[in-house]
Design a protein around this motif. Structure first.
Motif, PDB file in Angstrom:
ATOM      1  N   GLN A  12     -14.773  -1.179 -13.871  1.00 47.08           N
ATOM      2  CA  GLN A  12     -13.653  -0.993 -14.795  1.00 47.08           C
ATOM      3  C   GLN A  12     -14.214  -0.861 -16.218  1.00 47.08           C
ATOM      4  O   GLN A  12     -14.918  -1.762 -16.700  1.00 47.08           O
ATOM      5  CB  GLN A  12     -12.673  -2.172 -14.744  1.00 47.08           C
ATOM      6  N   LEU A  13     -13.902   0.272 -16.872  1.00 47.79           N
ATOM      7  CA  LEU A  13     -14.412   0.540 -18.217  1.00 47.79           C
ATOM      8  C   LEU A  13     -13.586  -0.203 -19.262  1.00 47.79           C
ATOM      9  O   LEU A  13     -12.352  -0.295 -19.145  1.00 47.79           O
ATOM     10  CB  LEU A  13     -14.386   2.039 -18.503  1.00 47.79           C
ATOM     11  N   ASP A  14     -14.267  -0.702 -20.287  1.00 50.22           N
ATOM     12  CA  ASP A  14     -13.576  -1.357 -21.396  1.00 50.22           C
ATOM     13  C   ASP A  14     -13.136  -0.364 -22.464  1.00 50.22           C
ATOM     14  O   ASP A  14     -12.262  -0.665 -23.282  1.00 50.22           O
ATOM     15  CB  ASP A  14     -14.482  -2.414 -22.038  1.00 50.22           C
ATOM     16  N   ASN A  15     -13.763   0.824 -22.451  1.00 57.89           N
ATOM     17  CA  ASN A  15     -13.463   1.818 -23.486  1.00 57.89           C
ATOM     18  C   ASN A  15     -13.480   3.204 -22.845  1.00 57.89           C
ATOM     19  O   ASN A  15     -14.434   3.553 -22.136  1.00 57.89           O
ATOM     20  CB  ASN A  15     -14.495   1.736 -24.616  1.00 57.89           C
ATOM     21  N   ASP A  16     -12.443   3.987 -23.104  1.00 56.26           N
ATOM     22  CA  ASP A  16     -12.312   5.293 -22.464  1.00 56.26           C
ATOM     23  C   ASP A  16     -13.323   6.316 -22.958  1.00 56.26           C
ATOM     24  O   ASP A  16     -13.464   7.385 -22.351  1.00 56.26           O
ATOM     25  CB  ASP A  16     -10.896   5.848 -22.693  1.00 56.26           C
ATOM     26  N   LYS A  17     -13.999   6.042 -24.040  1.00 54.14           N
ATOM     27  CA  LYS A  17     -14.957   7.036 -24.539  1.00 54.14           C
ATOM     28  C   LYS A  17     -16.274   6.996 -23.767  1.00 54.14           C
ATOM     29  O   LYS A  17     -17.150   7.826 -23.981  1.00 54.14           O
ATOM     30  CB  LYS A  17     -15.222   6.827 -26.034  1.00 54.14           C
ATOM     31  N   TYR A  18     -16.403   6.042 -22.833  1.00 54.65           N
ATOM     32  CA  TYR A  18     -17.609   5.941 -22.007  1.00 54.65           C
ATOM     33  C   TYR A  18     -17.299   6.382 -20.577  1.00 54.65           C
ATOM     34  O   TYR A  18     -16.140   6.402 -20.138  1.00 54.65           O
ATOM     35  CB  TYR A  18     -18.130   4.503 -21.990  1.00 54.65           C
ATOM     36  N   TYR A  19     -18.325   6.714 -19.858  1.00 55.34           N
ATOM     37  CA  TYR A  19     -18.228   7.006 -18.432  1.00 55.34           C
ATOM     38  C   TYR A  19     -19.432   6.388 -17.732  1.00 55.34           C
ATOM     39  O   TYR A  19     -20.458   6.081 -18.363  1.00 55.34           O
ATOM     40  CB  TYR A  19     -18.160   8.513 -18.171  1.00 55.34           C
ATOM     41  N   VAL A  20     -19.314   6.168 -16.445  1.00 54.16           N
ATOM     42  CA  VAL A  20     -20.389   5.541 -15.664  1.00 54.16           C
ATOM     43  C   VAL A  20     -21.361   6.616 -15.209  1.00 54.16           C
ATOM     44  O   VAL A  20     -20.979   7.586 -14.531  1.00 54.16           O
ATOM     45  CB  VAL A  20     -19.817   4.778 -14.453  1.00 54.16           C
ATOM     46  N   LYS A  21     -22.639   6.448 -15.541  1.00 59.35           N
ATOM     47  CA  LYS A  21     -23.664   7.434 -15.173  1.00 59.35           C
ATOM     48  C   LYS A  21     -24.374   7.064 -13.868  1.00 59.35           C
ATOM     49  O   LYS A  21     -24.737   7.933 -13.096  1.00 59.35           O
ATOM     50  CB  LYS A  21     -24.704   7.565 -16.288  1.00 59.35           C
TER      51      LYS A  21
END
Length: 231
Positions: free
Chosen positions: A69-78
């Motif tokens: 679960q991301l804390d910030n939408d500007k990131y993505y999981v690589k």
């Protein structure tokens, strides 16, 4: 004198070393795999998950990135990286085989010009060994994709690297697997059954000898006479 002293010291050293216990190369104890969420998210609401696996077990499918679960939408999981290593050494998915205790950390990227890439696992005839997996990244990323373990197969490479393009159709990571040749065992021929020996014939009993007549043998052609008394 110095040579004798050196020789004595070396002899004592090798004598003591020969009694040191030999350390086993392979462990029979289970391994602990830990995955840390990193700074930009959590894993099922936790910062770390832990799994116990047996040596040689497949760990490729232990963890799905959908659990992050991301804390910030500007990131993505690589993907993943081994704890303590640079982000450029990330592996997606997890390494195939458990060889030791290991810690992994989730790697994140900043969203930019997004694209997607697909990982496929096929045999030499092109038949799929598992469902393709799709992941997301930025154009220009160079993900390091690790193979998955399939019993009885050997991949042509353990890792694949490609620079992601804006055209998702070009971002294909295909692992081709060849079957592992099994040693052939020959079945020994069934020995022939021995034939039953024939029963030997009983010997015949010889005829009993005949008893000769009680007669005094005489010279052929003469008649015996009574002997005369001497005068």
């Amino acid at each position: 004198m110095k040579k004798k002293l050196l020789f004595s010291l070396l002899s004592v050293f090798f004598f003591c070393f020969s009694f040191l216990p030999i350390r086993a190369e392979e462990s029979s104890y289970p391994y602990t795999i830990r995955i840390y969420s990193g700074k930009q998210g959590t894993i099922d609401g936790q910062e770390m998950v832990e799994t116990i696996v047996q040596p040689g077990a497949s760990i490729s499918d232990l963890f799905s990135l959908e659990r992050v679960q991301l804390d910030n939408d500007k990131y993505y999981v690589k993907g993943f990286k081994e704890s303590g290593k640079d982000n450029n050494t990330m592996a997606q998915p997890l390494p195939a085989i458990a060889k030791e205790d290991a810690d992994f950390v989730i790697v994140y990227g900043i969203k930019g010009e997004g694209t997607q890439y697909t990982i496929q696992y096929v045999d030499q005839a092109g038949n799929a060994l598992a469902q393709p997996q799709t992941f997301y990244g930025n154009v220009g990323d160079r993900p390091v994709v690790a193979y998955r373990y399939f019993e009885g197969y050997l991949p042509q490479a353990y890792n694949l690297v490609r620079t992601l393009s804006a055209n998702a159709a070009e971002n294909q990571f295909t692992f081709v697997y060849a079957p592992i040749e099994q040693p052939q065992t020959t079945t020994p021929a069934t020995p022939a059954q021995p034939t039953t020996p024939t029963t030997p014939t009983q010997p015949t009993t010889p005829a009993a000898p005949t008893t000769p007549d009680n007669q005094t043998p005489t010279e052929e052609g003469t008649t015996p006479t009574t002997p005369q008394q001497p005068q």
